[in-house]
Design an enzyme around this catalytic site. Structure first.
Site, mmCIF file in Angstrom:
data_model
loop_
_atom_site.group_PDB
_atom_site.id
_atom_site.type_symbol
_atom_site.label_atom_id
_atom_site.label_comp_id
_atom_site.label_asym_id
_atom_site.label_seq_id
_atom_site.Cartn_x
_atom_site.Cartn_y
_atom_site.Cartn_z
ATOM 1 N N LYS A 66 0.896 -1.231 -0.091
ATOM 2 C CA LYS A 66 -0.057 -0.004 -0.061
ATOM 3 C C LYS A 66 0.935 1.286 0.130
ATOM 4 O O LYS A 66 0.642 2.007 -0.598
ATOM 5 C CB LYS A 66 -0.989 -0.025 1.307
ATOM 6 C CG LYS A 66 -2.179 -0.988 1.182
ATOM 7 C CD LYS A 66 -2.885 -1.211 2.206
ATOM 8 C CE LYS A 66 -3.812 -2.201 2.103
ATOM 9 N NZ LYS A 66 -4.872 -2.509 3.042
ATOM 10 N N GLN A 110 -4.870 -1.581 9.487
ATOM 11 C CA GLN A 110 -5.067 -2.772 8.913
ATOM 12 C C GLN A 110 -5.519 -4.002 9.798
ATOM 13 O O GLN A 110 -5.089 -3.993 11.049
ATOM 14 C CB GLN A 110 -3.619 -3.103 8.608
ATOM 15 C CG GLN A 110 -3.384 -4.369 7.767
ATOM 16 C CD GLN A 110 -3.739 -4.197 6.273
ATOM 17 O OE1 GLN A 110 -3.881 -3.137 5.829
ATOM 18 N NE2 GLN A 110 -3.961 -5.249 5.595
ATOM 19 N N ASP A 133 -11.090 3.049 4.084
ATOM 20 C CA ASP A 133 -11.537 1.452 3.977
ATOM 21 C C ASP A 133 -13.105 1.360 3.894
ATOM 22 O O ASP A 133 -13.443 0.013 3.405
ATOM 23 C CB ASP A 133 -11.135 0.754 5.417
ATOM 24 C CG ASP A 133 -9.954 0.112 5.230
ATOM 25 O OD1 ASP A 133 -9.367 -0.282 4.050
ATOM 26 O OD2 ASP A 133 -8.953 0.039 6.158
HETATM 27 N N1 L34 Z 1 -7.996 -2.303 6.924
HETATM 28 N N2 L34 Z 1 -7.364 -4.304 6.455
HETATM 29 C C1 L34 Z 1 -8.045 -3.506 6.069
HETATM 30 N N3 L34 Z 1 -8.170 -2.958 4.890
HETATM 31 C C2 L34 Z 1 -7.957 -3.838 3.893
HETATM 32 O O1 L34 Z 1 -8.245 -3.642 2.491
HETATM 33 C C3 L34 Z 1 -7.483 -4.968 4.103
HETATM 34 N N4 L34 Z 1 -7.418 -6.217 3.296
HETATM 35 C C4 L34 Z 1 -7.564 -7.567 3.717
HETATM 36 C C5 L34 Z 1 -6.729 -7.791 4.893
HETATM 37 N N5 L34 Z 1 -6.843 -6.590 5.927
HETATM 38 C C6 L34 Z 1 -7.200 -5.282 5.715
HETATM 39 C C7 L34 Z 1 -6.328 -5.723 2.365
HETATM 40 O O2 L34 Z 1 -5.619 -5.032 2.043
HETATM 41 C C8 L34 Z 1 -6.904 -8.231 2.483
HETATM 42 N N6 L34 Z 1 -6.096 -7.329 1.810
HETATM 43 C C9 L34 Z 1 -5.178 -7.447 0.755
HETATM 44 C C10 L34 Z 1 -4.418 -6.308 0.042
HETATM 45 C C11 L34 Z 1 -3.669 -6.786 -0.928
HETATM 46 C C12 L34 Z 1 -3.340 -7.881 -1.394
HETATM 47 C C13 L34 Z 1 -3.964 -8.918 -0.559
HETATM 48 C C14 L34 Z 1 -4.893 -8.667 0.349
HETATM 49 C C15 L34 Z 1 -2.540 -8.208 -2.530
HETATM 50 O O3 L34 Z 1 -1.913 -7.297 -3.079
HETATM 51 N N7 L34 Z 1 -2.337 -9.388 -3.036
HETATM 52 C C16 L34 Z 1 -1.418 -9.780 -3.827
HETATM 53 C C17 L34 Z 1 -0.295 -10.576 -3.556
HETATM 54 C C18 L34 Z 1 0.382 -10.062 -2.125
HETATM 55 C C19 L34 Z 1 1.407 -11.015 -1.755
HETATM 56 O O4 L34 Z 1 2.376 -11.169 -2.443
HETATM 57 O O5 L34 Z 1 1.684 -11.370 -0.520
HETATM 58 C C20 L34 Z 1 -2.264 -10.374 -5.134
HETATM 59 O O6 L34 Z 1 -1.616 -10.482 -6.289
HETATM 60 O O7 L34 Z 1 -3.216 -11.062 -4.648
#
Ligand code: L34
Length: 307
Positions: A66, A110, A133
């Site tokens: 982020k 988060q 959020d």
């Molecule tokens: N407050 N908490 C708050 N806001 C959110 O919007 C989230 N979320 C969820 C968990 N807790 C939170 C996220 O940000 C899930 N989440 C999230 C954000 C980004 C990705 C996955 C979950 C992401 O970028 N995933 C990548 C791979 C990441 C990696 O390599 O670890 C993808 O391509 O899916």
């Protein structure tokens, strides 16, 4: 499982498309960077405060992603890392400080939080106009009412954007949502049923209390899977030609990886890909869109200061 595969025609197999969330996210980020630059010219640098309590490895990785996305689009990010033993009062005091700081347009705490902290109390402490959020009851209420002046939670907003930008028509279609969480299942189901362009679907929500989810998923033109468990959706659960959005991000042990794990979604991707018309991969599907919608909400919050 085999039967569902063999009834496919060649043209159905050829028509299967992977929805490239990373690419769509990159396109939107170009638009966001332009909007951020416009605001900077007006003397407003969009800013978001990101609070991480503890050091859950997945949370650290999402929060880092982020921050990077903010710096790439010209959004200022203020990172607060607080120790795992932070009390609820200490966290609320930090939120109050950020609520009062005019250079902070968005505040994100988060999730998940350590067990001794009441998530609902934390979410309510965030000023609704800074709740990028979209988790505050005021913003969830506005989403339910179809009012556009609140914030839509990032993952549901990202899913809707993926559907629109992939040319998926949702109107009159049967959308089945697997999962009823406050951050994905409930809001995305409500977005899909809005009487609006890009929505207007008939919506069914299945959850752990649904005895035979397959009965419903097999009717889905659009299947949104936010169950939080690998292989929740197998090939026999999909209607040929369905659009499948996989919201899961699960770490499964993998000794062939340097990290010791690999990421998988909630869907058996290889088995359903030949049956679906569209499918999102993990990684590279919904995840990058979640982060992108956070940037978009921060711009929306900052723009309010300009008007
Ligand atoms: N407050 N908490 C708050 N806001 C959110 O919007 C989230 N979320 C969820 C968990 N807790 C939170 C996220 O940000 C899930 N989440 C999230 C954000 C980004 C990705 C996955 C979950 C992401 O970028 N995933 C990548 C791979 C990441 C990696 O390599 O670890 C993808 O391509 O899916």
């Amino acid at each position: 499982m085999q039967r569902a595969v063999t009834i496919l025609t060649i043209s159905q197999i050829r028509s299967m498309k992977i929805i490239d969330g990373k690419k769509i996210a990159a396109q939107i980020r170009v638009e966001i960077a332009r909007e951020a630059a416009d605001l900077v010219r007006l003397g407003i640098t969009p800013g978001i405060a990101v609070i991480l309590v503890g050091d859950n490895p997945a949370s650290v990785s999402y929060v880092t992603a982020k921050e990077r996305a903010c710096s790439e689009t010209g959004i200022r990010s203020f990172m607060s890392r607080m120790p795992v033993e932070t009390t609820q009062d200490e966290l609320i005091n930090e939120i109050k400080r950020l609520n009062a700081d005019d250079s902070v347009h968005g505040i994100l705490v988060q999730l998940p939080l350590p067990k001794h902290i009441d998530e609902s109390a934390i979410i309510r402490a965030i000023a609704p106009e800074k709740d990028v959020d979209g988790f505050h009851p005021i913003n969830l209420g506005k989403l339910l009412l179809g009012e556009d002046d609140g914030f839509t939670s990032c993952t549901p907003a990202g899913i809707m954007e993926l559907l629109v930008r992939s040319g998926v028509d949702t109107s009159g279609k049967h959308a089945v949502v697997l999962g009823r969480s406050n951050i994905v299942g409930k809001p995305v189901a409500n977005l899909l049923l809005q009487k609006k362009d890009g929505a207007n679907a008939t919506v069914t929500i299945c959850h752990t209390g649904t005895p035979d989810a397959t009965h419903f998923t097999r009717q889905a033109d659009i299947l949104i899977v936010a169950a939080g468990r690998p292989n929740t959706v197998t090939a026999d659960m999909i209607k040929p030609g369905a659009v499948v959005i996989d919201v899961g991000v699960n770490r499964v042990p993998d000794t062939s990886k340097k990290s010791g794990f690999r990421l998988v979604g909630d869907v058996d991707f290889d088995a359903i890909a030949p049956i679906a018309s569209f499918v999102t991969p993990v990684p590279g599907g919904v995840g990058p869109m979640t982060i992108t919608m956070l940037l978009a909400n921060t711009i929306k919050a900052a723009r309010r200061c300009a008007t």
